[in-house]
Write a protein that holds these residues in place. Structure first.
Motif, PDB file in Angstrom:
ATOM      1  N   VAL A 117       0.905  -1.108  -0.033  1.00  0.00           N
ATOM      2  CA  VAL A 117       0.089   0.125   0.093  1.00  0.00           C
ATOM      3  C   VAL A 117       0.990   1.177  -0.141  1.00  0.00           C
ATOM      4  CG1 VAL A 117      -1.443   1.219   1.243  1.00  0.00           C
ATOM      5  CG2 VAL A 117      -1.975  -1.042   0.991  1.00  0.00           C
ATOM      6  N   ILE A 132      -4.762  14.584  -7.993  1.00  0.00           N
ATOM      7  CA  ILE A 132      -5.449  14.006  -6.672  1.00  0.00           C
ATOM      8  C   ILE A 132      -5.470  15.224  -5.552  1.00  0.00           C
ATOM      9  CG2 ILE A 132      -5.499  12.550  -4.760  1.00  0.00           C
ATOM     10  CD1 ILE A 132      -4.784  10.476  -6.841  1.00  0.00           C
ATOM     11  N   ILE A 143     -12.050  17.693   0.250  1.00  0.00           N
ATOM     12  CA  ILE A 143     -12.537  17.091   1.474  1.00  0.00           C
ATOM     13  C   ILE A 143     -11.515  17.399   2.581  1.00  0.00           C
ATOM     14  CG2 ILE A 143     -10.715  15.191   0.811  1.00  0.00           C
ATOM     15  CD1 ILE A 143     -13.246  13.419   1.845  1.00  0.00           C
ATOM     16  N   ASN A 146     -13.104  20.612   3.912  1.00  0.00           N
ATOM     17  CA  ASN A 146     -14.273  20.299   4.266  1.00  0.00           C
ATOM     18  C   ASN A 146     -14.208  19.791   5.856  1.00  0.00           C
ATOM     19  OD1 ASN A 146     -15.875  20.833   1.939  1.00  0.00           O
ATOM     20  ND2 ASN A 146     -16.124  18.737   1.510  1.00  0.00           N
TER      21      ASN A 146
ATOM     22  N   LEU B  28      -3.545   5.411   1.461  1.00  0.00           N
ATOM     23  CA  LEU B  28      -4.389   5.029   0.562  1.00  0.00           C
ATOM     24  C   LEU B  28      -5.435   6.095   0.175  1.00  0.00           C
ATOM     25  CD1 LEU B  28      -4.172   2.585  -1.133  1.00  0.00           C
ATOM     26  CD2 LEU B  28      -5.978   1.585   0.436  1.00  0.00           C
ATOM     27  N   PHE B  29      -5.862   6.840   1.296  1.00  0.00           N
ATOM     28  CA  PHE B  29      -7.038   7.583   1.187  1.00  0.00           C
ATOM     29  C   PHE B  29      -7.247   8.548   0.214  1.00  0.00           C
ATOM     30  CE2 PHE B  29      -9.364  11.537   2.354  1.00  0.00           C
ATOM     31  CZ  PHE B  29     -10.534  10.810   2.686  1.00  0.00           C
ATOM     32  N   PRO B  30      -6.257   9.209  -0.318  1.00  0.00           N
ATOM     33  CA  PRO B  30      -6.609  10.068  -1.406  1.00  0.00           C
ATOM     34  C   PRO B  30      -6.913   9.334  -2.579  1.00  0.00           C
ATOM     35  CG  PRO B  30      -4.485  10.719  -0.321  1.00  0.00           C
ATOM     36  CD  PRO B  30      -4.797   9.538   0.231  1.00  0.00           C
ATOM     37  N   ILE B  31      -6.201   8.170  -2.621  1.00  0.00           N
ATOM     38  CA  ILE B  31      -6.604   7.366  -4.220  1.00  0.00           C
ATOM     39  C   ILE B  31      -8.067   6.687  -3.802  1.00  0.00           C
ATOM     40  CG2 ILE B  31      -5.983   5.404  -5.330  1.00  0.00           C
ATOM     41  CD1 ILE B  31      -3.048   6.177  -4.517  1.00  0.00           C
ATOM     42  N   HIS B  33     -10.479   7.877  -2.390  1.00  0.00           N
ATOM     43  CA  HIS B  33     -11.399   9.054  -2.395  1.00  0.00           C
ATOM     44  C   HIS B  33     -11.786   9.377  -3.867  1.00  0.00           C
ATOM     45  CE1 HIS B  33     -13.417  12.850  -1.197  1.00  0.00           C
ATOM     46  NE2 HIS B  33     -12.578  13.480  -1.844  1.00  0.00           N
ATOM     47  N   MET B  34     -10.517   9.569  -4.685  1.00  0.00           N
ATOM     48  CA  MET B  34     -10.831   9.606  -6.085  1.00  0.00           C
ATOM     49  C   MET B  34     -11.635   8.566  -6.577  1.00  0.00           C
ATOM     50  SD  MET B  34      -9.399  12.022  -7.797  1.00  0.00           S
ATOM     51  CE  MET B  34      -9.619  13.058  -6.712  1.00  0.00           C
ATOM     52  N   MET B  37     -15.412   9.262  -5.832  1.00  0.00           N
ATOM     53  CA  MET B  37     -15.838  10.391  -6.291  1.00  0.00           C
ATOM     54  C   MET B  37     -16.250   9.907  -7.748  1.00  0.00           C
ATOM     55  SD  MET B  37     -14.405  13.995  -5.189  1.00  0.00           S
ATOM     56  CE  MET B  37     -13.226  13.835  -6.608  1.00  0.00           C
ATOM     57  N   GLY B  48     -20.207  17.371  -0.628  1.00  0.00           N
ATOM     58  CA  GLY B  48     -19.100  16.761   0.149  1.00  0.00           C
ATOM     59  C   GLY B  48     -19.432  15.689   1.091  1.00  0.00           C
ATOM     60  N   VAL B  50     -19.008  12.798  -0.176  1.00  0.00           N
ATOM     61  CA  VAL B  50     -18.238  11.341  -0.470  1.00  0.00           C
ATOM     62  C   VAL B  50     -17.033  11.282   0.107  1.00  0.00           C
ATOM     63  CG1 VAL B  50     -17.316  10.271  -2.240  1.00  0.00           C
ATOM     64  CG2 VAL B  50     -19.247  11.417  -2.782  1.00  0.00           C
ATOM     65  N   THR B  51     -16.633  10.274   0.967  1.00  0.00           N
ATOM     66  CA  THR B  51     -15.588  10.084   1.488  1.00  0.00           C
ATOM     67  C   THR B  51     -14.768   8.997   0.654  1.00  0.00           C
ATOM     68  OG1 THR B  51     -16.123   8.574   3.077  1.00  0.00           O
ATOM     69  CG2 THR B  51     -15.782  11.026   3.762  1.00  0.00           C
ATOM     70  N   ARG B 258     -15.557  17.522 -11.645  1.00  0.00           N
ATOM     71  CA  ARG B 258     -14.754  16.705 -10.604  1.00  0.00           C
ATOM     72  C   ARG B 258     -15.058  15.318 -10.512  1.00  0.00           C
ATOM     73  NH1 ARG B 258     -15.662  19.105  -4.896  1.00  0.00           N
ATOM     74  NH2 ARG B 258     -14.114  17.586  -4.195  1.00  0.00           N
ATOM     75  N   MET B 261     -13.321  14.075 -13.879  1.00  0.00           N
ATOM     76  CA  MET B 261     -11.762  14.268 -13.621  1.00  0.00           C
ATOM     77  C   MET B 261     -11.148  12.953 -12.902  1.00  0.00           C
ATOM     78  SD  MET B 261      -9.315  17.040 -12.041  1.00  0.00           S
ATOM     79  CE  MET B 261      -9.237  16.401 -10.503  1.00  0.00           C
TER      80      MET B 261
END
Lengths: 305, 294
Positions: A117, A132, A143, A146, B28-31, B33-34, B37, B48, B50-51, B258, B261
């Motif tokens: 990961v 990103i 986010i 937010n 891993l979170f940003p990926i 999250h994408m 979305m 806002g 969506v997580t 968004r 993208m």
């Protein structure tokens, strides 16, 4: 006599094939690597593209004088050094810490999952990572903001304010590179003599003490080596990353040598000046690389060849 | 005393597991999250909500990008450069590495050639002269501008050369006894045994070509020749989909700049995400060999 002749004849034939095999690579390297090296001459010219590389007026070091007379240049050099120095420090501490913690994990599946990961962003381009980052850090609806709003904090324009921008550069650099360096450090931990730990625990040293007195000292050579070798990259503050994240608002704190060269050359079309900045950068880098290899050899007995 | 130590040790172990799990989730979170979305409705994204889990699940953003000619065209360019770039690079790498792996005795010019290549690892002409050479050789706006200048990667040549060198000399000698020339020896003896190394280099070259964007930006005048990553840059930086002409109005309710993208970013990540786990093993070996040598 005839045997010998036959032998030499055969050898000549086979090296002929060797030369032929090398030919395509040699031609491409000659054109696309050596060609541009010859092109460096334009940094000593008042270069006019239509006149070719050798048809413009030679002006000695005027391009260099011009560049160092510009008010931005010193700031750009300062930014480059600061950003890559910060990345270098953080780039040692985080992977080292992660490697030590991962080494304490006995569950192989868990360990491998964490590694995989953490390693993932290393393979993604800065285009994707910037896309990103720009989205999640956006002051309107990203986010992160937010979440800050949820905590009652005013939105922060991370990519539009100098100090925050630098922080994001360093943090996202770690995000991308962490996995790679961690693997190197993990390998170094594995090479530490196991009997040292046994001896220490017989003497009553706990895990923390072992970590402090055996693991860390055992990794000293590789830490010294990696940090010394990264000196050679001190002027590479990360073109792909900065170029895809910055905007004119943050030029004063984020513009680095490579982006500077790009704008002077590709946007303002001052080919001679841009090449001069590039040459200056290559020259300083070369000195740094030589020094770093010399140091690496002295301190860690490291040899490239 | 001993009990306390085992207790603190246990505490450390659990804390360590929890920390590492949280830490990797953060990476891993940003990926994630994408990805979430790209699968969510525009309303949920704008609000806002969506997580890491899609809200208002739909595939409209993907329908949109896959029906978008510009996007699909850039994917095509990327695959084209991938195919040409990888096959040419591998061929040149093997052909250059094999003679260089021979000893000084067998191939006297070896040292001269080696220096010729190694020098380019240390010196380069920089951005503008390289740009001008590519322009002068007539490659502007053609796929070859993305393939030829980067075709010879000296680092890969050195890797391959070192692999060839670890093979026993007898291979070469017995082949020669049987009357095989240099080409034949390379093709039928060395190539088959070097498949694992070659596969590794191929995977890295694939990732290199897939991720390259700068060459596309400076060597391509017309955006229709952009490879995927260069096109993505224009989308990300301008943050505006000028080509978002709504010929399918039913889609518009669910998609926005968004979500589209996010979908584009996620699609362009996919090939790399599929390949990289396989690289890890080889990669680890390579680094370990390279860095812990002393």
């Amino acid at each position: 006599m005839s045997m010998e002749l036959k032998g030499t004849h055969k050898r000549r034939l086979s090296t002929g094939a060797y030369h032929l095999m090398l030919l395509p690579a040699v031609i491409l390297v000659l054109i696309y690597s050596y060609g541009p090296i010859v092109g460096i001459v334009i940094s000593f010219q008042d270069f006019i593209p239509s006149n070719g590389w050798f048809g413009s007026e030679w002006i000695g070091l005027d391009n260099f004088k011009y560049v160092f007379g510009m008010p931005n240049t010193m700031q750009v050099i300062g930014n480059t050094l600061l950003i890559s120095f910060l990345k270098m420090i953080v780039g040692i501490v985080f992977p080292l810490g992660l490697a030590i913690l991962l080494n304490e994990v006995k569950n192989v599946l868990f360990k491998r999952t964490v590694q995989t990961v953490v390693y993932m962003p290393y393979f993604l381009s800065w285009i994707i990572l910037s896309g990103i980052l720009i989205d999640i850090l956006s002051p309107s609806g990203g986010i992160v903001n937010n979440f800050l709003a949820f905590l009652g904090i005013e939105p922060i324009y991370f990519l539009g304010e100098g100090p925050w921008f630098r922080f994001i550069l360093v943090a996202s650099h770690i995000w991308k590179e962490l996995g790679f360096d961690t693997i190197v450090y993990l390998a170094a931990i594995l090479s530490i003599d196991k009997s040292l730990y046994e001896a220490a625990s017989l003497d009553g040293a706990g895990h923390m003490k072992q970590m402090w007195h055996i693991t860390l000292p055992g990794m000293r050579p590789i830490i010294v080596l990696l940090s010394v070798l990264s000196l050679g990259n001190i002027l590479n503050a990360g073109f792909d990353q900065v170029f895809n994240l910055y905007s004119p608002q943050v030029y004063s704190s984020a513009d680095i040598l490579d982006t500077y060269v790009y704008r002077i050359g590709m946007e303002q079309m001052q080919y001679g000046v841009a090449t001069a900045v590039g040459l200056f950068k290559s020259f300083v880098s070369f000195v740094f690389i030589c020094t770093s290899y010399l140091l690496a050899y002295r301190l860690a007995n490291y040899r490239i060849f | 005393m001993i009990e306390r130590r085992t207790f603190s040790r246990k505490l450390f172990i659990y804390a360590n597991y929890i920390f590492l799990a949280l830490f990797s989730l953060t990476c891993l979170f940003p990926i994630a999250h994408m990805a979430a979305m790209s699968l969510s409705s525009n309303a949920a994204v704008t609000a806002g909500w969506v997580t890491v889990w899609p809200i208002g699940f739909n595939l409209d953003s993907y329908k949109y990008i896959f029906s978008n000619n510009v996007f699909m065209n850039t994917v095509g360019v990327s695959f084209q450069r991938l195919f040409l770039g990888v096959s040419i690079s591998l061929t040149l790498t093997v052909l250059a590495a094999y003679p260089l792996s021979k000893s000084q005795l067998k191939f006297r010019s070896r040292t001269a050639y080696s220096w010729f290549f190694v020098v380019t690892m240390i010196f380069n002409g920089g951005l503008i002269p390289t740009f001008m050479v590519v322009k002068e050789t007539g490659l502007m706006d053609s796929i070859w501008a993305l393939v030829l200048p980067s075709a010879v990667n000296v680092f890969n040549v050195v890797l391959m050369l070192n692999f060839f060198r670890t093979q026993p000399h007898e291979l070469d000698e017995s082949a020669q006894m049987d009357g095989a020339g240099a080409w034949r020896t390379l093709w039928s003896i060395y190539l088959p045994i070097s498949m694992p190394s070659l596969a590794t280099i191929a995977l890295f070259t694939i990732i290199f070509h897939w991720n390259s964007w700068f060459d596309g930006m400076i060597y391509m005048n017309s955006p229709s020749n952009y490879p995927l990553q260069t096109y993505l840059r224009t989308v990300i930086v301008s943050r505006d989909l000028t080509n978002m002409n709504a010929n399918d109005l039913s889609l518009i309710a669910n998609i926005s700049n968004r979500t589209v993208m996010a979908a584009q970013l996620f699609v362009s990540m996919l090939p790399v995400l599929c390949i990289y786990p396989f690289l890890q093993k080889y990669f680890v070996k390579g680094i370990v060999l390279g860095s812990v040598k002393g």
